[in-house]
Design a protein around this motif. Sequence first.
Motif, PDB file in Angstrom:
ATOM      1  N   PHE A 107      17.026 -28.109  51.778  1.00 56.40           N
ATOM      2  CA  PHE A 107      17.126 -29.318  52.586  1.00 56.40           C
ATOM      3  C   PHE A 107      18.151 -29.045  53.670  1.00 56.40           C
ATOM      4  N   SER A 108      18.098 -29.823  54.713  1.00 54.76           N
ATOM      5  CA  SER A 108      18.800 -29.501  55.952  1.00 54.76           C
ATOM      6  C   SER A 108      20.279 -29.164  55.769  1.00 54.76           C
TER       7      SER A 108
ATOM      8  N   GLU B 252      15.570 -26.826  56.344  1.00 50.97           N
ATOM      9  CA  GLU B 252      14.316 -27.384  55.844  1.00 50.97           C
ATOM     10  C   GLU B 252      13.320 -26.244  55.653  1.00 50.97           C
ATOM     11  N   PHE B 253      12.481 -26.399  54.666  1.00 54.99           N
ATOM     12  CA  PHE B 253      11.445 -25.422  54.333  1.00 54.99           C
ATOM     13  C   PHE B 253      10.235 -25.696  55.205  1.00 54.99           C
TER      14      PHE B 253
ATOM     15  N   ASP C 207      11.224 -32.036  53.947  1.00 53.39           N
ATOM     16  CA  ASP C 207      12.607 -32.503  53.853  1.00 53.39           C
ATOM     17  C   ASP C 207      13.402 -31.884  52.709  1.00 53.39           C
ATOM     18  N   PHE C 208      12.816 -31.844  51.518  1.00 51.67           N
ATOM     19  CA  PHE C 208      13.522 -31.382  50.323  1.00 51.67           C
ATOM     20  C   PHE C 208      12.515 -30.622  49.482  1.00 51.67           C
TER      21      PHE C 208
ATOM     22  N   VAL D 100       9.959 -33.356  48.295  1.00 50.04           N
ATOM     23  CA  VAL D 100      10.304 -34.765  48.439  1.00 50.04           C
ATOM     24  C   VAL D 100      10.432 -35.041  49.935  1.00 50.04           C
ATOM     25  N   GLU D 101       9.634 -35.958  50.410  1.00 50.15           N
ATOM     26  CA  GLU D 101       9.709 -36.377  51.809  1.00 50.15           C
ATOM     27  C   GLU D 101      10.445 -37.713  51.861  1.00 50.15           C
ATOM     28  N   PHE D 102      11.490 -37.785  52.668  1.00 50.99           N
ATOM     29  CA  PHE D 102      12.250 -39.018  52.857  1.00 50.99           C
ATOM     30  C   PHE D 102      11.775 -39.611  54.179  1.00 50.99           C
ATOM     31  N   ASN D 103      10.976 -40.664  54.087  1.00 47.84           N
ATOM     32  CA  ASN D 103      10.348 -41.240  55.275  1.00 47.84           C
ATOM     33  C   ASN D 103      11.114 -42.435  55.797  1.00 47.84           C
ATOM     34  N   GLY D 104      11.543 -42.331  57.037  1.00 46.84           N
ATOM     35  CA  GLY D 104      12.126 -43.472  57.714  1.00 46.84           C
ATOM     36  C   GLY D 104      11.048 -44.516  57.958  1.00 46.84           C
TER      37      GLY D 104
END
Length: 169
Positions: free
Chosen positions: A57-58, A63-64, A78-79, A88-92
């Motif tokens: 993760f950043s 990021e991958f 993201d992760f 795991v995508e963390f979506n705004g």
Amino acid sequence: ANTIENYIKKYGEEEGTKRFAEYSMRIGEIRSVSKISQEFFWQLYQELSLQEKRVYFSELNREFGKLNTETGTYYFYDFVLLDEKIVVEFNGDIFHANPKIYLAEQVPPFRGNKKTAREIWEYDAKKQKRIEQDGFTCITVWDSDYKTDKLGTVKKTAKEIQDAILRNK
């Protein structure tokens, strides 16, 4: 321009694809990310005791990324728990047009955006499909869920990851 097509024209199919992937990974190291997503990922990282795992993760490393060879699009995730094949995508809510908030034809109001919610969802679906083709499980977390219940969202996501690890064995 830095596109896969131009890299292939300049270096040939194999070398051009390789060089474009390397270029894209460098971009992945300097991409702009939300502070709240990194807060969440650090909490998840600690909750699951992932210090001995290959995790991306950043703020940890970068990021991958994965190339979609059909479209030439390089997707960043993201992760990623690489060995466990979990993303795991963390979506705004605004940037990814949370369907609890936006109708398909609405255009979410962020700088420079001209895409409808439907177009954003289609892009995200292609991105998810790409990583799933390699056998990854994809988990999505919405920032509004995290903001509403930080600890609960971390615990819920950690359980989803643990369940996915068991399924993938």
